[in-house]
Design a protein around this motif. Structure first.
Motif, PDB file in Angstrom:
ATOM      1  N   ALA A 290     -51.131  26.432 103.876  1.00 44.48           N
ATOM      2  CA  ALA A 290     -50.253  26.262 105.044  1.00 44.48           C
ATOM      3  C   ALA A 290     -51.043  25.686 106.212  1.00 44.48           C
ATOM      4  N   LEU A 291     -50.356  24.903 107.060  1.00 44.27           N
ATOM      5  CA  LEU A 291     -50.988  24.363 108.262  1.00 44.27           C
ATOM      6  C   LEU A 291     -50.701  25.213 109.489  1.00 44.27           C
ATOM      7  N   GLY A 292     -49.728  26.089 109.376  1.00 45.80           N
ATOM      8  CA  GLY A 292     -49.377  26.922 110.507  1.00 45.80           C
ATOM      9  C   GLY A 292     -48.205  27.802 110.150  1.00 45.80           C
ATOM     10  N   GLY A 293     -47.677  28.483 111.158  1.00 43.16           N
ATOM     11  CA  GLY A 293     -46.566  29.381 110.863  1.00 43.16           C
ATOM     12  C   GLY A 293     -45.786  29.814 112.073  1.00 43.16           C
ATOM     13  N   VAL A 294     -44.674  30.435 111.767  1.00 37.47           N
ATOM     14  CA  VAL A 294     -43.791  31.043 112.764  1.00 37.47           C
ATOM     15  C   VAL A 294     -43.900  32.548 112.592  1.00 37.47           C
ATOM     16  N   ILE A 295     -44.130  33.253 113.689  1.00 34.40           N
ATOM     17  CA  ILE A 295     -44.144  34.713 113.657  1.00 34.40           C
ATOM     18  C   ILE A 295     -42.932  35.204 114.430  1.00 34.40           C
ATOM     19  N   LEU A 296     -42.043  35.904 113.736  1.00 36.06           N
ATOM     20  CA  LEU A 296     -40.846  36.444 114.376  1.00 36.06           C
ATOM     21  C   LEU A 296     -41.146  37.792 115.012  1.00 36.06           C
ATOM     22  N   VAL A 297     -40.551  37.998 116.172  1.00 37.67           N
ATOM     23  CA  VAL A 297     -40.768  39.222 116.944  1.00 37.67           C
ATOM     24  C   VAL A 297     -39.420  39.813 117.346  1.00 37.67           C
ATOM     25  N   ASP A 298     -39.295  41.122 117.208  1.00 39.23           N
ATOM     26  CA  ASP A 298     -38.142  41.884 117.691  1.00 39.23           C
ATOM     27  C   ASP A 298     -38.632  42.667 118.906  1.00 39.23           C
ATOM     28  N   THR A 299     -37.985  42.503 120.045  1.00 40.52           N
ATOM     29  CA  THR A 299     -38.485  43.155 121.264  1.00 40.52           C
ATOM     30  C   THR A 299     -38.385  44.673 121.218  1.00 40.52           C
ATOM     31  N   LYS A 300     -37.633  45.220 120.268  1.00 39.29           N
ATOM     32  CA  LYS A 300     -37.609  46.680 120.116  1.00 39.29           C
ATOM     33  C   LYS A 300     -38.840  47.170 119.377  1.00 39.29           C
ATOM     34  N   ARG A 301     -39.550  46.241 118.694  1.00 42.44           N
ATOM     35  CA  ARG A 301     -40.683  46.621 117.839  1.00 42.44           C
ATOM     36  C   ARG A 301     -41.827  45.612 117.992  1.00 42.44           C
ATOM     37  N   ILE A 302     -42.187  45.310 119.208  1.00 38.50           N
ATOM     38  CA  ILE A 302     -43.166  44.255 119.475  1.00 38.50           C
ATOM     39  C   ILE A 302     -44.494  44.501 118.754  1.00 38.50           C
ATOM     40  N   THR A 303     -44.976  45.708 118.773  1.00 34.98           N
ATOM     41  CA  THR A 303     -46.293  45.981 118.187  1.00 34.98           C
ATOM     42  C   THR A 303     -46.322  45.744 116.675  1.00 34.98           C
ATOM     43  N   GLU A 304     -45.168  45.762 116.027  1.00 31.34           N
ATOM     44  CA  GLU A 304     -45.129  45.559 114.581  1.00 31.34           C
ATOM     45  C   GLU A 304     -45.440  44.110 114.193  1.00 31.34           C
ATOM     46  N   SER A 305     -45.475  43.201 115.159  1.00 31.53           N
ATOM     47  CA  SER A 305     -45.804  41.802 114.872  1.00 31.53           C
ATOM     48  C   SER A 305     -47.301  41.526 114.968  1.00 31.53           C
ATOM     49  N   TRP A 306     -48.063  42.483 115.451  1.00 27.60           N
ATOM     50  CA  TRP A 306     -49.502  42.276 115.615  1.00 27.60           C
ATOM     51  C   TRP A 306     -50.202  41.998 114.288  1.00 27.60           C
ATOM     52  N   ASP A 307     -49.751  42.639 113.217  1.00 30.63           N
ATOM     53  CA  ASP A 307     -50.383  42.426 111.913  1.00 30.63           C
ATOM     54  C   ASP A 307     -50.236  40.972 111.477  1.00 30.63           C
ATOM     55  N   ALA A 308     -49.049  40.395 111.659  1.00 33.25           N
ATOM     56  CA  ALA A 308     -48.827  38.987 111.293  1.00 33.25           C
ATOM     57  C   ALA A 308     -49.690  38.067 112.144  1.00 33.25           C
ATOM     58  N   MET A 309     -49.820  38.370 113.422  1.00 29.30           N
ATOM     59  CA  MET A 309     -50.663  37.570 114.308  1.00 29.30           C
ATOM     60  C   MET A 309     -52.119  37.629 113.849  1.00 29.30           C
ATOM     61  N   ALA A 310     -52.571  38.821 113.479  1.00 28.50           N
ATOM     62  CA  ALA A 310     -53.959  38.975 113.026  1.00 28.50           C
ATOM     63  C   ALA A 310     -54.197  38.171 111.753  1.00 28.50           C
ATOM     64  N   ARG A 311     -53.227  38.177 110.843  1.00 29.58           N
ATOM     65  CA  ARG A 311     -53.356  37.405 109.602  1.00 29.58           C
ATOM     66  C   ARG A 311     -53.517  35.917 109.899  1.00 29.58           C
ATOM     67  N   MET A 312     -52.676  35.407 110.790  1.00 32.50           N
ATOM     68  CA  MET A 312     -52.733  33.985 111.140  1.00 32.50           C
ATOM     69  C   MET A 312     -54.077  33.639 111.774  1.00 32.50           C
ATOM     70  N   GLU A 313     -54.519  34.484 112.686  1.00 34.81           N
ATOM     71  CA  GLU A 313     -55.767  34.208 113.389  1.00 34.81           C
ATOM     72  C   GLU A 313     -56.971  34.290 112.445  1.00 34.81           C
ATOM     73  N   GLU A 314     -56.964  35.257 111.539  1.00 34.82           N
ATOM     74  CA  GLU A 314     -58.055  35.373 110.565  1.00 34.82           C
ATOM     75  C   GLU A 314     -58.097  34.159 109.641  1.00 34.82           C
ATOM     76  N   ALA A 315     -56.919  33.590 109.347  1.00 31.37           N
ATOM     77  CA  ALA A 315     -56.844  32.412 108.479  1.00 31.37           C
ATOM     78  C   ALA A 315     -57.097  31.113 109.250  1.00 31.37           C
ATOM     79  N   GLY A 316     -57.221  31.200 110.578  1.00 28.49           N
ATOM     80  CA  GLY A 316     -57.449  30.015 111.404  1.00 28.49           C
ATOM     81  C   GLY A 316     -56.237  29.108 111.504  1.00 28.49           C
ATOM     82  N   LEU A 317     -55.032  29.682 111.364  1.00 32.38           N
ATOM     83  CA  LEU A 317     -53.799  28.885 111.405  1.00 32.38           C
ATOM     84  C   LEU A 317     -53.152  28.931 112.783  1.00 32.38           C
ATOM     85  N   ALA A 318     -52.651  27.785 113.208  1.00 35.96           N
ATOM     86  CA  ALA A 318     -51.875  27.732 114.443  1.00 35.96           C
ATOM     87  C   ALA A 318     -50.520  28.392 114.198  1.00 35.96           C
ATOM     88  N   TYR A 319     -49.974  29.022 115.227  1.00 40.68           N
ATOM     89  CA  TYR A 319     -48.658  29.634 115.061  1.00 40.68           C
ATOM     90  C   TYR A 319     -47.879  29.615 116.371  1.00 40.68           C
TER      91      TYR A 319
END
Length: 199
Positions: free
Chosen positions: A108-137
């Motif tokens: 993949a060259l990048g990605g979309v990370i979906l966020v629900d404002t009722k559960r913002i912290t639950e998106s941190w794992d996806a962000m960490a995955r993207m950043e560890e892989a060096g992908l823009a999102y």
């Protein structure tokens, strides 16, 4: 929709660039809906009915009415411009699918990370995955009925976003609104090294 155009071709003649993108985010944030909303072909989906066994593993707190889950991936395609086509791979949101998610991210060259404002912290794992892989999102805040509304600056602070990371507020049920994060992501990618041409 069929996977070919009216000339029987899989892609329009002018397409020169194909991009693999992943769609990540927590369980029940709208990833399947997002892929289905924007795809110009009939999307491939692995949505299955949740079972009692799954209810013991997946946290359904606050997710009334959630009775299906993605067990492998969702796949769709969208021709974004005359020369750019996007292949979308929606990943399951539960941590137990970690190895599968890593596999979907390969190439993949990048990605979309979906966020629900009722559960913002639950998106941190996806962000960490993207950043560890060096992908823009891009962050796509999916507005659910009854979800808290925050300003862009509040969201950026809560997510600790880099100033260059695009943030888009959208409704993934609506095609034009769901396309906005993809447009923002491609613009972001084009500001980086050139994309590989389609073969």
């Amino acid at each position: 929709m069929d996977s070919t155009n009216s000339d029987g071709q899989y892609l329009a003649p002018g397409v020169t660039t194909s991009v693999k993108l992943v769609v990540l985010g927590p369980f029940a944030v709208g990833k399947t809906t997002f892929v289905h909303s924007v795809s110009e072909i009939r999307p491939a989906s692995t949505e299955e009915q949740m079972t009692r066994a799954g209810e013991l593993v997946d946290d359904l707190n606050g997710l009334d009415g959630k009775d299906t889950t993605t067990v492998a991936m969702d796949f769709g395609r969208i021709t974004l411009t005359d020369d750019i086509v996007l292949y979308l791979f929606g990943a399951p949101g539960q941590p137990r699918f970690a190895s599968l998610i890593e596999g979907l991210m390969e190439g993949a060259l990048g990605g979309v990370i979906l966020v629900d404002t009722k559960r913002i912290t639950e998106s941190w794992d996806a962000m960490a995955r993207m950043e560890e892989a060096g992908l823009a999102y891009v962050i796509a805040v999916n507005h659910f009925a009854g979800s808290p509304r925050y300003s862009e600056s509040e969201l950026r602070t809560a997510l600790d976003l880099h100033p260059d990371t695009p943030l888009v507020i959208c409704d993934v049920r609506r095609r034009e609104s769901a396309k906005a994060p993809l447009i923002a992501l491609v613009s972001h990618l084009l500001s980086r090294p050139r994309l590989e041409p389609a073969t």
